[in-house]
Motif scaffolding. Structure first.
Motif, mmCIF file in Angstrom:
data_model
loop_
_atom_site.group_PDB
_atom_site.id
_atom_site.type_symbol
_atom_site.label_atom_id
_atom_site.label_comp_id
_atom_site.label_asym_id
_atom_site.label_seq_id
_atom_site.Cartn_x
_atom_site.Cartn_y
_atom_site.Cartn_z
ATOM 1 N N MET A 1 23.756 41.904 53.265
ATOM 2 C CA MET A 1 23.608 43.369 53.305
ATOM 3 C C MET A 1 24.016 43.887 54.677
ATOM 4 N N ASN A 2 24.807 44.976 54.673
ATOM 5 C CA ASN A 2 25.259 45.573 55.915
ATOM 6 C C ASN A 2 24.124 46.258 56.674
ATOM 7 N N LYS A 3 24.221 46.236 57.989
ATOM 8 C CA LYS A 3 23.365 47.055 58.831
ATOM 9 C C LYS A 3 24.292 47.783 59.792
ATOM 10 N N VAL A 4 24.169 49.095 59.844
ATOM 11 C CA VAL A 4 25.173 49.919 60.502
ATOM 12 C C VAL A 4 24.565 50.749 61.625
ATOM 13 N N LEU A 5 25.234 50.714 62.781
ATOM 14 C CA LEU A 5 24.900 51.637 63.857
ATOM 15 C C LEU A 5 25.774 52.874 63.705
ATOM 16 N N ILE A 6 25.154 54.052 63.764
ATOM 17 C CA ILE A 6 25.902 55.303 63.719
ATOM 18 C C ILE A 6 25.670 56.066 65.012
ATOM 19 N N THR A 7 26.749 56.321 65.754
ATOM 20 C CA THR A 7 26.654 57.245 66.891
ATOM 21 C C THR A 7 26.962 58.636 66.361
ATOM 22 N N GLY A 8 26.405 59.657 67.015
ATOM 23 C CA GLY A 8 26.606 61.016 66.504
ATOM 24 C C GLY A 8 25.870 61.254 65.200
ATOM 25 N N ILE A 9 24.812 60.506 64.967
ATOM 26 C CA ILE A 9 24.098 60.560 63.686
ATOM 27 C C ILE A 9 23.406 61.897 63.454
ATOM 28 N N THR A 10 23.090 62.620 64.518
ATOM 29 C CA THR A 10 22.415 63.909 64.350
ATOM 30 C C THR A 10 23.397 65.046 64.100
ATOM 31 N N GLY A 11 24.692 64.754 64.118
ATOM 32 C CA GLY A 11 25.705 65.778 63.909
ATOM 33 C C GLY A 11 26.030 66.001 62.447
ATOM 34 N N PHE A 12 26.954 66.916 62.201
ATOM 35 C CA PHE A 12 27.373 67.297 60.850
ATOM 36 C C PHE A 12 27.855 66.086 60.052
ATOM 37 N N SER A 67 19.918 44.507 65.786
ATOM 38 C CA SER A 67 21.069 43.765 65.266
ATOM 39 C C SER A 67 21.772 44.618 64.205
ATOM 40 N N PHE A 68 23.099 44.654 64.260
ATOM 41 C CA PHE A 68 23.903 45.351 63.249
ATOM 42 C C PHE A 68 25.286 44.720 63.271
ATOM 43 N N ASP A 69 25.945 44.743 62.122
ATOM 44 C CA ASP A 69 27.261 44.113 62.046
ATOM 45 C C ASP A 69 28.406 45.108 62.023
ATOM 46 N N THR A 70 28.071 46.400 61.889
ATOM 47 C CA THR A 70 29.093 47.452 61.796
ATOM 48 C C THR A 70 28.706 48.626 62.679
ATOM 49 N N ILE A 71 29.704 49.228 63.307
ATOM 50 C CA ILE A 71 29.501 50.454 64.087
ATOM 51 C C ILE A 71 30.355 51.557 63.479
ATOM 52 N N ILE A 72 29.743 52.715 63.254
ATOM 53 C CA ILE A 72 30.487 53.925 62.931
ATOM 54 C C ILE A 72 30.362 54.848 64.134
ATOM 55 N N HIS A 73 31.479 55.089 64.794
ATOM 56 C CA HIS A 73 31.456 55.906 66.008
ATOM 57 C C HIS A 73 31.925 57.322 65.683
ATOM 58 N N SER A 74 30.957 58.222 65.533
ATOM 59 C CA SER A 74 31.287 59.611 65.224
ATOM 60 C C SER A 74 30.885 60.568 66.338
ATOM 61 N N LEU A 101 31.558 49.440 73.212
ATOM 62 C CA LEU A 101 32.268 48.202 72.906
ATOM 63 C C LEU A 101 31.618 46.999 73.591
ATOM 64 N N GLU A 102 31.088 47.199 74.782
ATOM 65 C CA GLU A 102 30.379 46.116 75.467
ATOM 66 C C GLU A 102 29.169 45.671 74.659
ATOM 67 N N ALA A 103 28.461 46.650 74.094
ATOM 68 C CA ALA A 103 27.319 46.313 73.236
ATOM 69 C C ALA A 103 27.797 45.585 71.984
ATOM 70 N N ALA A 104 28.931 46.022 71.437
ATOM 71 C CA ALA A 104 29.496 45.382 70.238
ATOM 72 C C ALA A 104 29.829 43.924 70.506
ATOM 73 N N LYS A 105 30.343 43.640 71.684
ATOM 74 C CA LYS A 105 30.692 42.267 72.050
ATOM 75 C C LYS A 105 29.439 41.395 72.148
ATOM 76 N N ILE A 106 28.409 41.919 72.792
ATOM 77 C CA ILE A 106 27.162 41.161 72.961
ATOM 78 C C ILE A 106 26.542 40.832 71.601
ATOM 79 N N LEU A 107 26.581 41.810 70.689
ATOM 80 C CA LEU A 107 25.941 41.641 69.384
ATOM 81 C C LEU A 107 26.862 41.026 68.340
ATOM 82 N N GLU A 108 28.095 40.700 68.741
ATOM 83 C CA GLU A 108 29.077 40.086 67.845
ATOM 84 C C GLU A 108 29.289 40.923 66.582
ATOM 85 N N VAL A 109 29.511 42.213 66.801
ATOM 86 C CA VAL A 109 29.792 43.148 65.705
ATOM 87 C C VAL A 109 31.082 42.743 64.993
#
Length: 303
Positions: A1-12, A67-74, A101-109
């Motif tokens: 199952m995916n776990k996703v980080l969303i930046t800009g999550i409070t936006g439209f 921990s998350f395997d996917t990033i959505i950068h909005s 991206l540094e965080a993505a590298k550490i967490l092996e996204v």
């Protein structure tokens, strides 16, 4: 199952993405500033793992505790028209992205999905594919393209699946009040007329809930790294859209088309070819425009 980080999550856009992912049973981590208003996420806020950016702008140490395997950068600073040529503000987006991206590298996204923009293409006057040459006409578009090159290099070095989405015009519930539909409704309820251009520009208006469904498919499915247009499959003139809104909100309101001149370099046909992304995620079922518009207007009129 995916776990996703969303930046800009409070936006439209980010809030609609989060809502759909959560409804699919996908765990969501939301990165936000301490003082961000989470009203758009109110109905599902308890289902989000919230991470606050510190007052000094730091967030890497907070993210690595999740921990998350996917990033959505909005997330993006300076999306308003008045800020799109503010180079000092726009360049802050590059620094933020590099830290992400540094965080993505550490967490092996494994996958990074970045919300780019049709603005990267410059002036558009036809339906275009991803092969259309880019032409940044402001700091906003130039900074997006800079992040694209960074993402491609970083992902290649670190074996990350990267998805760059060039997003065209989107409408729907929960937009900021200064965007087209909510601002037009406000004018129709407080004024008698508004001066406009001829309104002949043809835009492919994508309903935000359709956009969120497309995003869910991109998260779940195995997509080849690359650039993809995200657009509606039909165009409408600004004039026709405004007249549709007028007929529902205030039929007596005067839309004074032709009172203003088009701005220099005005794009007259903005539509993205969707064949490339549909080859990856399958056929897209778009909402009926009239129903989507009525739902959108009902939301703002209630407000």
């Amino acid at each position: 199952m995916n776990k996703v980080l969303i930046t800009g999550i409070t936006g439209f856009l980010g809030s609609h993405i989060a809502e759909v992912l959560i409804s699919r049973g996908i765990s969501v981590v939301g990165l936000k500033r301490k003082n961000s208003d989470i009203w758009r996420c109110e109905e599902f806020k308890d289902k989000i793992e919230w991470v606050d950016i510190l007052d000094n702008g730091s967030f890497i140490n907070q993210l690595v505790n999740h921990s998350f395997d996917t990033i959505i950068h909005s997330a993006w600073i300076g999306v308003e028209a008045n800020d799109r040529n503010n180079w000092i503000e726009q360049i802050k987006n590059v620094t933020f992205f590099v830290e992400l991206l540094e965080a993505a590298k550490i967490l092996e996204v494994k996958k990074i999905i970045f919300l780019g923009s049709q603005a990267e293409y410059g002036a558009i006057n036809s339906k275009i594919s991803e092969d259309f040459e880019t032409n940044a006409l402001n700091a906003y578009a130039a900074t997006k393209l800079a992040c694209l090159e960074i993402l491609k290099s970083f992902s290649s070095i670190n074996n990350i699946n990267w998805i760059w989405l060039r997003l065209f015009s989107v409408f729907g519930e929960k937009e900021n009040t200064n965007w087209l539909i909510p601002s037009l409704i406000k004018s129709m309820l407080s004024k008698s007329k508004i001066d406009l251009t001829l309104g002949q520009q043809k835009y492919a208006y994508l309903y935000v809930k359709d956009f969120a469904e497309i995003m869910a498919k991109i998260v779940i499915k195995d997509i080849e790294s690359g650039i993809y247009n995200i657009s509606s499959n039909e165009v409408r003139t600004i004039k026709s859209v405004m007249e549709d809104i007028k007929n529902i909100v205030n039929p007596e309101f005067i839309l004074n088309f032709g009172a203003l001149q088009y701005r220099s370099g005005q794009s007259m046909h903005m539509e993205g070819d969707m064949q490339k992304v549909m080859a990856q995620i399958g056929k897209i079922e778009f909402s009926n425009y009239d129903i989507a518009l009525q739902s959108t207007l009902k939301y703002y009129l209630k407000k």
